[in-house]
Design a protein around this motif. Structure first.
Motif, PDB file in Angstrom:
ATOM      1  N   SER A  21      -5.809   2.630 -10.291  1.00 55.88           N
ATOM      2  CA  SER A  21      -6.078   1.344  -9.732  1.00 55.88           C
ATOM      3  C   SER A  21      -4.906   0.614  -9.900  1.00 55.88           C
ATOM      4  N   SER A  71      -5.201   4.623  -0.999  1.00 57.55           N
ATOM      5  CA  SER A  71      -6.020   3.693  -0.286  1.00 57.55           C
ATOM      6  C   SER A  71      -5.852   2.322  -0.748  1.00 57.55           C
ATOM      7  N   ARG A  72      -6.575   1.425  -0.102  1.00 57.36           N
ATOM      8  CA  ARG A  72      -6.511  -0.072  -0.577  1.00 57.36           C
ATOM      9  C   ARG A  72      -7.772  -0.484   0.261  1.00 57.36           C
ATOM     10  N   ASP A  73      -8.113  -1.656  -0.793  1.00 57.35           N
ATOM     11  CA  ASP A  73      -9.446  -2.517  -0.340  1.00 57.35           C
ATOM     12  C   ASP A  73      -8.630  -4.004  -0.263  1.00 57.35           C
ATOM     13  N   ASN A  74      -8.582  -4.544   0.683  1.00 55.93           N
ATOM     14  CA  ASN A  74      -8.090  -5.710   0.846  1.00 55.93           C
ATOM     15  C   ASN A  74      -8.835  -6.794   0.405  1.00 55.93           C
ATOM     16  N   LYS A  76     -10.847  -6.832  -2.038  1.00 53.10           N
ATOM     17  CA  LYS A  76     -10.595  -6.653  -3.540  1.00 53.10           C
ATOM     18  C   LYS A  76      -9.270  -6.826  -4.288  1.00 53.10           C
TER      19      LYS A  76
END
Length: 128
Positions: A21, A71-74, A76
């Protein structure tokens, strides 16, 4: 103050999995492409993967294609690297990178010196 903080590295046996992460702060995350590079002892830095601002474009190094997933979580402000079927040759320090323009130029995403920001790195060791 821009910060990229990697986590999730460690020691794993060949064939195992790890999930890295990278928590970002100090800039507008959704305006930046995010990526991963790695550097093994006595070897040159190597591009691993990159993901565009909203995930519409993703590129991988041939050496990790089919085994790693970025992957990404914008929401977070976090980018991930899921690493499966790990091999001893994946052993390296893994760095998170960010850049606002990298995807605008063909092939530039593999050039580490073109990225605005770098994290401090997290060690991944794969034992045989």
């Amino acid at each position: 103050q821009v910060q990229l903080v990697e986590s999730g590295g460690g020691l794993v046996q060949a064939g195992g999995s790890l999930r890295l992460s990278c928590a970002a702060s100090g800039f507008t995350f959704s305006r930046y492409a995010m990526g991963w590079f790695r550097q093994a002892p006595e070897k040159e830095r190597e591009f691993v993967a990159v993901i565009s601002r909203f995930g519409g474009s993703i590129y991988y190094a041939d050496s990790v294609k089919g085994r790693f997933t970025i992957s990404r979580d914008n929401a977070k402000n976090t980018v991930y690297l899921q690493m499966n079927s790990l091999k001893p040759e994946d052993t390296a320090v893994y760095y998170c990178v960010a850049d606002s323009k990298i995807m605008s130029y063909s092939g530039r995403y593999a050039q580490g010196d073109k990225y605005d920001y770098w994290g401090q790195g997290t060690q991944v060791t794969v034992s045989s």
